[in-house]
Design an enzyme around this catalytic site. Structure first.
Site, short mmCIF file in Angstrom:
data_model
loop_
_atom_site.label_atom_id
_atom_site.label_comp_id
_atom_site.label_asym_id
_atom_site.label_seq_id
_atom_site.Cartn_x
_atom_site.Cartn_y
_atom_site.Cartn_z
N LEU A 1 0.82 -1.21 0.00
CA LEU A 1 0.00 0.00 0.00
C LEU A 1 0.85 1.26 0.00
O LEU A 1 0.59 2.21 -0.76
CB LEU A 1 -0.93 0.00 1.21
CG LEU A 1 -1.76 1.26 1.45
CD1 LEU A 1 -2.75 1.48 0.31
CD2 LEU A 1 -2.49 1.17 2.79
N ARG B 1 3.57 1.95 -1.15
CA ARG B 1 4.29 2.26 -2.39
C ARG B 1 3.53 3.30 -3.21
O ARG B 1 4.09 3.89 -4.14
CB ARG B 1 4.50 0.98 -3.19
CG ARG B 1 5.43 -0.02 -2.52
CD ARG B 1 5.46 -1.35 -3.25
NE ARG B 1 6.03 -1.22 -4.60
CZ ARG B 1 6.09 -2.21 -5.47
NH1 ARG B 1 5.59 -3.41 -5.15
NH2 ARG B 1 6.61 -2.03 -6.67
N HIS B 2 2.26 3.51 -2.88
CA HIS B 2 1.47 4.54 -3.54
C HIS B 2 1.73 5.86 -2.82
O HIS B 2 1.27 6.06 -1.69
CB HIS B 2 -0.02 4.18 -3.51
CG HIS B 2 -0.35 2.99 -4.34
ND1 HIS B 2 -0.80 3.08 -5.64
CD2 HIS B 2 -0.28 1.66 -4.07
CE1 HIS B 2 -0.99 1.87 -6.13
NE2 HIS B 2 -0.69 0.99 -5.20
N ARG B 3 2.51 6.75 -3.43
CA ARG B 3 2.94 7.96 -2.75
C ARG B 3 2.19 9.22 -3.18
O ARG B 3 1.63 9.91 -2.35
CB ARG B 3 4.45 8.16 -2.96
CG ARG B 3 5.32 7.07 -2.33
CD ARG B 3 5.01 6.84 -0.87
NE ARG B 3 4.97 8.06 -0.09
CZ ARG B 3 4.56 8.12 1.18
NH1 ARG B 3 4.13 7.04 1.79
NH2 ARG B 3 4.57 9.28 1.83
N LEU C 1 0.64 2.06 12.78
CA LEU C 1 1.03 1.54 14.09
C LEU C 1 2.52 1.24 14.11
O LEU C 1 3.04 0.54 13.24
CB LEU C 1 0.24 0.27 14.40
CG LEU C 1 0.61 -0.48 15.67
CD1 LEU C 1 0.23 0.33 16.90
CD2 LEU C 1 -0.08 -1.85 15.70
N SER C 2 3.23 1.77 15.11
CA SER C 2 4.68 1.59 15.21
C SER C 2 5.02 0.36 16.05
O SER C 2 4.60 0.25 17.21
CB SER C 2 5.32 2.82 15.83
OG SER C 2 6.69 2.58 16.12
N GLN C 3 5.79 -0.54 15.49
CA GLN C 3 6.23 -1.71 16.24
C GLN C 3 7.39 -1.36 17.18
O GLN C 3 7.74 -2.17 18.03
CB GLN C 3 6.66 -2.81 15.27
CG GLN C 3 5.51 -3.44 14.52
CD GLN C 3 5.95 -4.58 13.62
OE1 GLN C 3 7.07 -4.57 13.09
NE2 GLN C 3 5.09 -5.55 13.45
N ARG D 1 11.02 -7.23 17.24
CA ARG D 1 10.12 -7.21 16.09
C ARG D 1 10.75 -7.81 14.84
O ARG D 1 10.05 -8.13 13.88
CB ARG D 1 9.67 -5.79 15.78
CG ARG D 1 10.74 -4.90 15.18
CD ARG D 1 10.20 -3.57 14.74
NE ARG D 1 11.23 -2.73 14.17
CZ ARG D 1 10.99 -1.61 13.50
NH1 ARG D 1 9.76 -1.21 13.31
NH2 ARG D 1 11.99 -0.88 13.02
N ARG E 1 -4.68 -1.93 -8.61
CA ARG E 1 -4.73 -2.97 -7.59
C ARG E 1 -6.04 -3.75 -7.49
O ARG E 1 -6.08 -4.83 -6.91
CB ARG E 1 -4.47 -2.33 -6.22
CG ARG E 1 -3.15 -1.61 -6.09
CD ARG E 1 -1.98 -2.57 -6.05
NE ARG E 1 -0.73 -1.89 -5.72
CZ ARG E 1 0.41 -2.52 -5.44
NH1 ARG E 1 0.43 -3.84 -5.43
NH2 ARG E 1 1.50 -1.83 -5.17
#
Length: 224
Positions: free
Chosen positions: A68, A70-72, A80-82, A151, A178
């Site tokens: 996802l 990659r669509h800029r 969410l940060s691991q 992680r 997509r």
């Protein structure tokens, strides 16, 4: 301006008409749907960039979000940060249809259990060691370092959450690229959600797309 146009559609038409001040006596009699269709047919989709959506995707995998993001152009993301979120109780997104293949499902389930156990073991060992060391790292940075190490064993199937903001033109491009990838079930499922969101709030924006259900039970979104 058409009275039956949605706010999203009206904004796009207004943005297009302001370029030529084609209002009142200078306004063509075509409907909003016709106006938008003509813009899209002519390739003048820049006016669609004035309309955007912000939505939350949950229950999706890291494998999906790797694709996802990659669509800029026209997209913004907050995921969410691991590094800050403890993934000891992480959920995993099972590949669609895997339940029909017991041997594959058993191998997948064992791998997920092993990854979660490894995460807990790595985090626990590093936390215990850091408590006994005179480290230069602050408590916040110790936590970041520990979770960064732990992680590294988590798989692409790890469930994540991501907030997405994207304009209509970018979302149309996303659906075009997509929405009909037959072998990517998760991408197709999310594409169908996005299509239905646009179709509900600005149907003329996706009038040249269609949605159908294939024999696998999932939707496919295609350009007409």
């Amino acid at each position: 301006m058409s009275p039956d146009a949605t706010p999203c559609e009206s904004l796009a038409e207004f943005s297009g008409r302001i370029c030529y001040m084609s209002f009142g006596d200078n306004q063509s009699p075509r409907t909003n749907a016709d106006y938008i269709a003509n813009l899209i047919d002519q390739g003048h989709e820049s006016v669609l960039e004035h309309v955007s959506w912000t939505f939350l995707l949950t229950g999706v995998s890291r494998a999906f979000t790797h694709q996802l993001v990659r669509h800029r152009p026209g997209f913004s993301y907050s995921q969410l940060s691991q590094q800050y979120h403890d993934e000891a109780d992480a959920d995993f997104v099972r590949p669609y249809g895997l339940e029909r293949y017991p041997t594959a499902l058993q191998s997948w389930s064992k791998a997920m259990e092993a990854a979660k156990a490894a995460y807990a073991a790595i985090a626990g060992a590093l936390e215990a060691q850091n408590q006994s060391l005179d480290t230069e790292l602050s408590k916040k940075e110790q936590s970041r370092a520990i979770r960064s190490a732990a992680r590294s064993v988590l798989p692409n199937a790890t469930e994540t959450k991501i907030v997405v903001t994207a304009n209509a033109r970018a979302l149309r491009h996303f659906l075009f690229l997509r929405g009909a990838i037959l072998g990517d079930f998760e991408m197709r499922a999310v594409s169908a959600l996005i299509y239905r969101m646009l179709h509900s709030e600005a149907p003329s924006f996706v009038a040249d797309f269609k949605i159908g259900i294939l024999s696998d039970g999932l939707a496919v979104v295609e350009k007409v």
